[in-house]
Design an enzyme around this catalytic site. Sequence first.
Site, PDB file in Angstrom:
ATOM      1  N   CYS A 259       0.852  -1.178   0.000  1.00  0.00           N
ATOM      2  CA  CYS A 259       0.000   0.000   0.000  1.00  0.00           C
ATOM      3  C   CYS A 259       0.895   1.237   0.000  1.00  0.00           C
ATOM      4  CB  CYS A 259      -0.942   0.089   1.190  1.00  0.00           C
ATOM      5  SG  CYS A 259      -2.060  -1.302   1.328  1.00  0.00           S
TER       6      CYS A 259
ATOM      7  N   LYS B 100      11.074 -16.705  -9.417  1.00  0.00           N
ATOM      8  CA  LYS B 100      11.010 -15.629 -10.413  1.00  0.00           C
ATOM      9  C   LYS B 100      10.052 -16.024 -11.540  1.00  0.00           C
ATOM     10  CE  LYS B 100      13.739 -12.291  -9.550  1.00  0.00           C
ATOM     11  NZ  LYS B 100      13.381 -12.693  -8.189  1.00  0.00           N
TER      12      LYS B 100
ATOM     13  N   GLU C  66      15.193 -19.961  -6.346  1.00  0.00           N
ATOM     14  CA  GLU C  66      15.033 -18.569  -6.756  1.00  0.00           C
ATOM     15  C   GLU C  66      14.569 -18.494  -8.221  1.00  0.00           C
ATOM     16  OE1 GLU C  66      14.691 -15.624  -5.801  1.00  0.00           O
ATOM     17  OE2 GLU C  66      15.199 -14.510  -7.607  1.00  0.00           O
TER      18      GLU C  66
ATOM     19  N   HIS D  88      12.426 -39.686  -5.996  1.00  0.00           N
ATOM     20  CA  HIS D  88      11.571 -40.060  -4.869  1.00  0.00           C
ATOM     21  C   HIS D  88      10.153 -39.507  -5.009  1.00  0.00           C
ATOM     22  CE1 HIS D  88      14.943 -41.872  -2.924  1.00  0.00           C
ATOM     23  NE2 HIS D  88      15.635 -40.755  -2.968  1.00  0.00           N
TER      24      HIS D  88
ATOM     25  N   ARG E 200       3.783  -0.930  -4.812  1.00  0.00           N
ATOM     26  CA  ARG E 200       3.536  -1.345  -3.438  1.00  0.00           C
ATOM     27  C   ARG E 200       2.128  -1.898  -3.241  1.00  0.00           C
ATOM     28  NH1 ARG E 200       7.428   0.777  -0.090  1.00  0.00           N
ATOM     29  NH2 ARG E 200       6.052   0.263   1.608  1.00  0.00           N
TER      30      ARG E 200
ATOM     31  N   LYS F 146       5.371  -5.112  -3.672  1.00  0.00           N
ATOM     32  CA  LYS F 146       6.809  -5.043  -3.460  1.00  0.00           C
ATOM     33  C   LYS F 146       7.215  -5.266  -2.004  1.00  0.00           C
ATOM     34  CE  LYS F 146      11.064  -4.198  -4.735  1.00  0.00           C
ATOM     35  NZ  LYS F 146      11.729  -5.403  -5.296  1.00  0.00           N
TER      36      LYS F 146
ATOM     37  N   TRP G 187      -3.204  -2.650  -1.548  1.00  0.00           N
ATOM     38  CA  TRP G 187      -3.036  -4.099  -1.714  1.00  0.00           C
ATOM     39  C   TRP G 187      -3.958  -4.711  -0.666  1.00  0.00           C
ATOM     40  CZ3 TRP G 187      -1.445  -8.386   1.117  1.00  0.00           C
ATOM     41  CH2 TRP G 187      -1.106  -9.526   0.362  1.00  0.00           C
TER      42      TRP G 187
ATOM     43  N   GLU H 109       6.332 -16.125 -10.373  1.00  0.00           N
ATOM     44  CA  GLU H 109       5.695 -14.879  -9.932  1.00  0.00           C
ATOM     45  C   GLU H 109       5.395 -13.925 -11.079  1.00  0.00           C
ATOM     46  OE1 GLU H 109       7.742 -12.491  -6.969  1.00  0.00           O
ATOM     47  OE2 GLU H 109       9.665 -12.853  -7.886  1.00  0.00           O
TER      48      GLU H 109
ATOM     49  N   ASN I 181      -1.954   2.628   5.840  1.00  0.00           N
ATOM     50  CA  ASN I 181      -1.171   1.414   5.545  1.00  0.00           C
ATOM     51  C   ASN I 181      -1.034   0.653   6.857  1.00  0.00           C
ATOM     52  OD1 ASN I 181      -0.726   2.379   3.025  1.00  0.00           O
ATOM     53  ND2 ASN I 181       1.445   2.841   3.325  1.00  0.00           N
ATOM     54  N   GLY I 182      -1.029  -0.666   6.763  1.00  0.00           N
ATOM     55  CA  GLY I 182      -0.880  -1.463   7.980  1.00  0.00           C
ATOM     56  C   GLY I 182      -2.183  -2.156   8.303  1.00  0.00           C
TER      57      GLY I 182
END
Length: 610
Positions: A2, A488, A484, A507, A27, A605, A77, A491, A103-104
């Site tokens: 946010c 990437k 990683e 396995h 964000r 982000k 968000w 996402e 925000n929060g």
Amino acid sequence: MCGIVGYIGGQQAAPLLLEGLGRLEHRGYDSAGVAVLGGGTGRSTVRIARRAGRVRDLAESLPARFAGRCGIGHTRWATHGPATDANAHPHTDASGRVAVVHNGILDNAGLLRRRLTEEGVELTSETDTEVLAHLVARSVAPTLEGRVAEALALVEGTWGLAVLHADFPDRVVVARNGSPLLIGVGDKEMHVASDLAALVRYTTTVAHLEDGEMATLTATGFTTYRQDLTATATTARVLEVDPASYDAGEHESFMRKEMLEQPAAAERVLRGRLDDRFATAHLGGLGLDAREARAVRRVKILGCGSAYYVGQMGASLIEELARVPADAEAASEFRYRNPVIDPDTLYVAVSQSGETVDTLLAVQEIRRKGGRVVGLVNVVGSAVARECDGGLYLHAGPEVAVASTKALTTMFLGFALLALQLARVRDLSIAEGRRLVDALRALPEQIAEVLDTEADLVAVAKELAEAESLFFVGRVRGFPVAREGAQKFKEISYRHAEAYQTSELKHGPLALISPAVPTVAIVPDDELVERNVAALHEIAARGGPLVVLTHAGVDLGDLAATRIDVPRSERELDPILLTIPLQVLAYHAAAHLGHDVDKPRNLAKSVTVE
Ligand code: G6P
């Protein structure tokens, strides 16, 4: 996560707010809104425009008459309630005279919503934030500062927030508790934002609010105070930032720009930290003298997302070079399992933003129990950096794309420096130290070499993009690289990409291998190369297409595979050079599929909620 902006001064607020929101969109980008104080000489009014969708949708739908020289804005968000027009910020009370952006998360919002409803208040959104607007409106304190403080005394949780009130048209009141808030000082105008990115175009004279602090902005200045309204002495200072570094410039996306900036970022994180005389690293900011560094019995690395995966790469580096047991754990899991905090363990928090709440709370938990934490953090002065006992800044520069590239690379190098410093006060010889110092110095150039092969990787990326499901495999040093790489890829391309240890395929996952499921394999020329190649034959025998990231000279025999050779470093440092092509592959796969690579769906982000 946010974004908040606010403005008060001589200019029209709405265009400035929209521009600032555009710069914070990474964000949170599921809805956006602005509120301005208008009304000219008569009675002031608060006008609000908000909607689900991107900032550009909001800008297009803004009413023609939206004048006012004071306003606040938000990009969201979703946490409480889906991304709808009604849940978008700013939120207001029944009279429409108060507007709040936040925000929060308010932990006791459920209880407060019930109480307000019982008292006859009609809530119009599903958000926690809306209660704040009602609480401010219900306060009868004589000042706006007093009203906001009274409201905040009733809520529990985290906030960065900004409040407008039509009865107090000459000011914006803001508050911080756990979510960053910065005040930008202009010429007869003041800005507020949750991130420097929204301020730098207007001013680099900035004050950072502390947790528990509030501030009042007027057109001519700002004052800061605690929630009990006693004054604090927070002042603004001029930051050395290059506003251009917050723009994508000629690049089609921030992710591509940031990938290409990796050689320069790598040089910056190394600058002044390598010592040729003793073939070691100097990390003065860690606050560890040689005796303390020798006393470290274990290293525990904590981070989230890509920072967690690079933490695993870092753990392997530290364990191999310094011969200290080291491991990485997702900060989000660590803090919920009542971890044993050991005084001989060095805890390392790793974070680009320095805001990721799980990482921050893990740091606080460790310190509360008396542990020592150092930080590898990119954003200077961020919460994680401030909470740690010491650390090193990554100097990657602003990273805007949700998918981390240059910050991750500098994190890897930060771990290499830390490993070298710990190793050289223990058993690593000066000759071995020199081998690593030389290899570290060569890395920026080698990263550039990998990036120069971008054009060759595009066709491979397009082929991988066609698959619905993929494996990324590696072993030991190569496994975090595979993790990683898979992260990437998934996402930004929205393809299912799963990382696995090459050794574990037999396995279970081998059952999924088919011509429709490609595998991207990490096969460095190390002590495991033969075993790795043997496992790839098992994939090929089942018709699985293979893309192999390896080194020139590695014999893949008659394996039918697309081969990508990366430059060799020393084997401990190879993981970062193997990571770079995976970024490029993910990027071009996503671009080929037509996705917005900088703003992947459902993500943001900086994840400032649990
Ligand atoms: C989010 C981002 C990831 C990032 C992670 C940790 O999930 O999408 O790219 O790796 O947060 O962020 P940090 O700022 O703590 O490195």
